[in-house]
Design a protein around this motif. Structure first.
Motif, mmCIF file in Angstrom:
data_model
loop_
_atom_site.group_PDB
_atom_site.id
_atom_site.type_symbol
_atom_site.label_atom_id
_atom_site.label_comp_id
_atom_site.label_asym_id
_atom_site.label_seq_id
_atom_site.Cartn_x
_atom_site.Cartn_y
_atom_site.Cartn_z
ATOM 1 N N GLN A 81 -7.927 -2.569 -3.963
ATOM 2 C CA GLN A 81 -6.848 -2.199 -4.868
ATOM 3 C C GLN A 81 -5.566 -2.963 -4.569
ATOM 4 O O GLN A 81 -4.913 -3.487 -5.459
ATOM 5 C CB GLN A 81 -6.561 -0.692 -4.756
ATOM 6 N N HIS A 99 -8.761 -0.067 1.492
ATOM 7 C CA HIS A 99 -7.874 -0.137 0.335
ATOM 8 C C HIS A 99 -7.658 -1.548 -0.203
ATOM 9 O O HIS A 99 -6.944 -1.719 -1.186
ATOM 10 C CB HIS A 99 -6.524 0.490 0.681
ATOM 11 N N LEU A 149 -3.299 4.191 -6.704
ATOM 12 C CA LEU A 149 -4.534 4.322 -5.943
ATOM 13 C C LEU A 149 -5.511 5.222 -6.690
ATOM 14 O O LEU A 149 -5.133 6.253 -7.236
ATOM 15 C CB LEU A 149 -4.246 4.886 -4.554
ATOM 16 N N ASN A 208 -3.428 10.391 -1.885
ATOM 17 C CA ASN A 208 -2.733 9.106 -1.767
ATOM 18 C C ASN A 208 -2.095 8.938 -0.404
ATOM 19 O O ASN A 208 -1.058 8.322 -0.274
ATOM 20 C CB ASN A 208 -1.639 9.022 -2.836
ATOM 21 N N LEU A 213 0.837 -1.201 0.000
ATOM 22 C CA LEU A 213 0.000 0.000 0.000
ATOM 23 C C LEU A 213 0.870 1.249 0.000
ATOM 24 O O LEU A 213 0.604 2.204 -0.733
ATOM 25 C CB LEU A 213 -0.932 -0.012 1.211
ATOM 26 N N PRO A 234 -11.319 8.741 -0.674
ATOM 27 C CA PRO A 234 -9.875 8.790 -0.399
ATOM 28 C C PRO A 234 -9.358 10.185 -0.077
ATOM 29 O O PRO A 234 -8.333 10.313 0.592
ATOM 30 C CB PRO A 234 -9.266 8.248 -1.708
#
Length: 784
Positions: free
Chosen positions: A630, A627, A639, A655, A358, A600
């Motif tokens: 993704q 998240h 993202l 992000n 991530l 987000p």
């Protein structure tokens, strides 16, 4: 004859039209040149000039400015791939590049060739001058090479100015598609001599028309490019090629009767320009794009007879490039050029692969949203929306190198230069440049004050940029009026927008952001010695503090009576201090861990608030839940704009999970301006290892943590000019002994050693703390 020396270094920072910038004095003879016609839009113009050198100077810098982009060759060798910046630094100015060309020069005859692409369209984030132009000047010692009517030019006939893009709205990228017909190409026009193979100087080349001296309008004041040139990594092979599900190798010839699509896989989503080498007859059309559904920049190449190469100079992004190859075309090579601003200099590794991936995805998202400006997305808009930039700033200082910090300075300067009266607009150049109205988004303007301008200063110590921005900050905040309730009256910007998510409780969200901006502006005033402004800030801050709780506390959370419960309001109240610690348990229970309205854009703030409220595991759980769709998709490396099925653009600026992971899990954060003092207060939660590199303005901070039930180890490489406070987290270990570099410094609750560079800083309910001088240190906390 007395002449002005080219590149007179004006080292003093000058305030030019509200922009702190270095300006240049060009030689008196330097002229803007173009064809006789001012445009037209979407025109590619080739320029050439030959000159002799009896001696090559030790240093040769060229000052080059164009509206809009350019590619530079000297003696047939490419010097610079895509020079120039979108215009402008302010409404009456344009950027220029300073390019070192010394190593490309030789004794005797030399040639310079420049391809200029004039966009001719005002949109995000470029203000068109209305005229294409080239300005060039280089001090060669015995002479000065300047752009003037002695240069030759030719509108490049292979580029079609009617390519798609000009009809798009101003809400879309400035650049247009590239449509190139190789049958109309000019041959090797960048080579060293007029009579090179496949190239000759014929009557179709015109004498350049002089359009005005340096600093003349409509281009205006020349401001030195404030960021480095792109990091051009050269042409590289794709990872793999496929047609449908079948992998192929090159050379490949389409022997069928219909076009085939070759998908060329990139290692990950990048800013790149596709390249091809093919062999075929003339008149074959190859379409080039990417797998990105929002990609609005494409290319079309029409072949000539024989073997040929082509590169789309206009960049695009995606995980795969797509080449639509017609029958009869033999594909010899497919490559791409990866370019971007600077490097991803920070790193984050941990024992949990989900969060490690991530963080990297967030870093890559940030990097792809970085070029001429920080942009909201690299495909649909490429716009400097200041709320998106504010989201990015948390990540910038943990992720990017000096180039990233300079780009943030540029964004601040641009925003201040393009303010609308006293309004800090949401976009620079701004809607007013092409829509005739302000782009103010009140939430984003206030967010930018705190998380953009103040955070930039706190992390860099750049007081000149802060001083340039501060008067505009104060004027903007004074536009807000106060209600009899003691709370601010909500301003109407061009749109009432606080977040992409669901059920926004707008009024308290906007009040929270105004409060945060007031607090940041007060800090600016104190840093700059503007003490006479502090009383005004204090009065407004106190008024909000006295009345927010009474108005918005709803028995367990903050919000408007009758509105849907919105975790964003409570999260902002935690972040800005309007919620005291006694409210934290209720907020965690009733809203912060139970409501999922944020997009987000604000999700990272919810997670940060959960950490500050004392439940780091819950913040990580929420981060993972939000998240996972993704991160668990191995084909995705960035993202996206929204959660759920409607993902929006799949690479969007907000992000910030890596900000939360770096600041609160690795626990590294500045505590004094410009990282002169910082702390390492880790909270690993369930993790057993975390490694972080922070590219601070003082140098790299390198932290490596490993823990077991009986041992907590930390290695710290701390740069010169800093003092660190290192915390051993009590949640991770209950030590009896702490050693530093192999020597005992703490035992059974008391300091017992004396190691130069290490002093005791005390303890609180969470940490045992030490002051740490620069150097390499190893901490070992042991249970026996």
């Amino acid at each position: 004859m007395v002449r002005k020396i080219l590149f007179l270094c004006v080292s003093t920072l000058l305030c030019v039209m509200g922009v702190l910038a270095v300006t240049a004095t060009f030689d008196d003879k330097t002229r803007w040149i173009w064809q006789a016609e001012d445009g037209p839009a979407n025109t590619w113009v080739a320029f050439r000039k030959e000159f002799d050198l009896k001696k090559v100077p030790e240093t040769v810098l060229a000052n080059i400015s164009t509206d809009t982009k350019y590619w530079l060759w000297i003696n047939g060798e490419m010097v610079l791939f895509e020079g120039g910046l979108a215009r402008g630094p302010h409404r009456d100015g344009i950027y220029y590049d300073e390019v070192d060309i010394q190593r490309f020069l030789k004794l005797g005859k030399n040639s310079v060739a420049i391809l200029v692409w004039y966009w001719g369209k005002t949109a995000k984030t470029h203000e068109d001058s209305g005229k294409g132009g080239l300005l060039f000047s280089a001090d060669l010692g015995e002479t000065v090479l300047t752009s003037d009517c002695s240069w030759k030019l030719k509108v490049h006939p292979a580029y079609d100015p009617r390519s798609k893009g000009l009809g798009r709205s101003a809400n879309r990228p400035n650049a247009m598609d590239v449509k190139y017909d190789a049958r109309k190409a000019m041959g090797d026009w960048t080579s060293t001599g007029w009579n090179a193979v496949d190239f000759s100087m014929d009557e179709s080349w015109q004498t350049a028309t002089e359009k005005g001296s340096a600093d003349t309008m409509p281009w205006g004041k020349l401001v030195k490019r404030p960021i480095p040139q792109w990091n051009d990594r050269g042409l590289a092979d794709y990872e793999s090629l496929r047609i449908g599900k079948e992998q192929i190798t090159l050379p490949y010839k389409n022997g069928g009767e219909t076009p085939v699509r070759i998908f060329a896989k990139l290692p990950f989503n990048k800013q790149m320009t596709p390249y091809l080498k093919v062999k075929c007859g003339g008149g074959k059309t190859i379409n080039i794009g990417t797998d990105n559904p929002f990609n609005l920049i494409n290319a079309q190449y029409t072949t000539k007879n024989g073997e040929q190469t082509f590169e789309t100079y206009s960049w695009m992004n995606g995980h795969e490039a797509k080449y639509e190859v017609p029958p009869g075309v033999e594909v010899l090579e497919l490559k791409y050029r990866w370019t971007g601003l600077g490097e991803i200099a920070g790193t984050f590794e941990c024992s949990d692969p989900f969060f490690q991936r991530l963080w990297w995805m967030a870093a890559n998202t940030l990097y792809i949203c970085t070029r001429d400006c920080y942009m909201d997305c690299p495909d649909r808009e490429r716009g400097l929306w200041i709320g998106d930039v504010a989201d990015q700033t948390g990540a910038v200082f943990y992720t990017l190198d000096e180039a990233g910090r300079l780009l943030l300075k540029k964004g601040i300067d641009n925003t201040i230069a393009y303010q609308d009266s006293d309004v800090i607009q949401g976009l620079a150049p701004g809607f007013g440049e092409y829509r005739g109205k302000s782009s103010e988004l009140t939430v984003q303007s206030n967010q930018y004050i705190a998380q953009g301008i103040w955070r930039y200063y706190f992390n860099t110590g750049d007081k000149a940029t802060l001083a340039n921005a501060y008067p505009s900050v104060l004027k903007y905040l004074k536009l807000w009026e106060m209600e009899p309730t003691g709370l601010p009256q909500i301003r109407n910007g061009y749109a009432s927008w606080v977040d992409w998510g669901t059920n926004p409780d707008k009024q308290p969200v906007e009040i929270c952001w105004y409060y945060i901006a007031l607090d940041a502006a007060k800090k600016m005033a104190l840093e700059l010695g503007e003490t006479s402004d502090v009383a005004w800030y204090d009065a407004r801050i106190k008024s909000i503090e006295d009345n927010f709780e009474r108005t918005y506390w709803r028995d367990g959370y903050y919000g408007t009576a009758g509105a849907v419960k919105d975790e964003r309001v409570s999260a902002l109240a935690v972040l800005n201090g309007l919620a005291d610690e006694s409210k934290y348990p209720a907020l965690l229970k009733n809203v912060l861990t139970t409501e999922y309205n944020a997009s987000p854009h604000m999700e990272w703030m919810i997670e940060e608030a959960i950490v500050l409220a004392g439940d780091t595991p819950a913040a990580l759980n929420r981060m993972k839940e939000r998240h996972a769709f993704q991160v668990n998709d191995v084909a995705v490396t960035t993202l996206c704009e929204k959660f759920g099925e409607r993902k929006g653009t799949y690479n969007h600026a907000w992000n910030a999970p890596n900000y939360v992971l770096s600041r609160y899990i690795a626990g590294i954060s500045a505590t004094e301006v410009a990282w002169k003092k910082y702390q390492v207060m880790p909270n690993l939660a369930h993790m057993t290892a975390v490694k972080q590199v922070v590219p601070s303005v003082q140098g790299e901070i390198d932290v490596d943590i490993k823990r077991t039930d009986k041992l907590y180890g930390m290695k710290l490489n701390s740069p010169e000019g800093t003092t660190a406070v290192v915390g051993i987290p009590k949640a991770s270990i209950h030590p009896k002994v702490i050693e530093v570099n192999g020597s005992t410094v703490w035992k059974n609750g008391a300091i017992v050693g004396n190691i130069p560079g290490i002093t005791w800083n005390g303890e609180d309910k969470n940490y045992l703390k030490f002051n740490v001088a620069p150097g390499k240190w190893t901490f070992s906390a042991k249970t026996k």
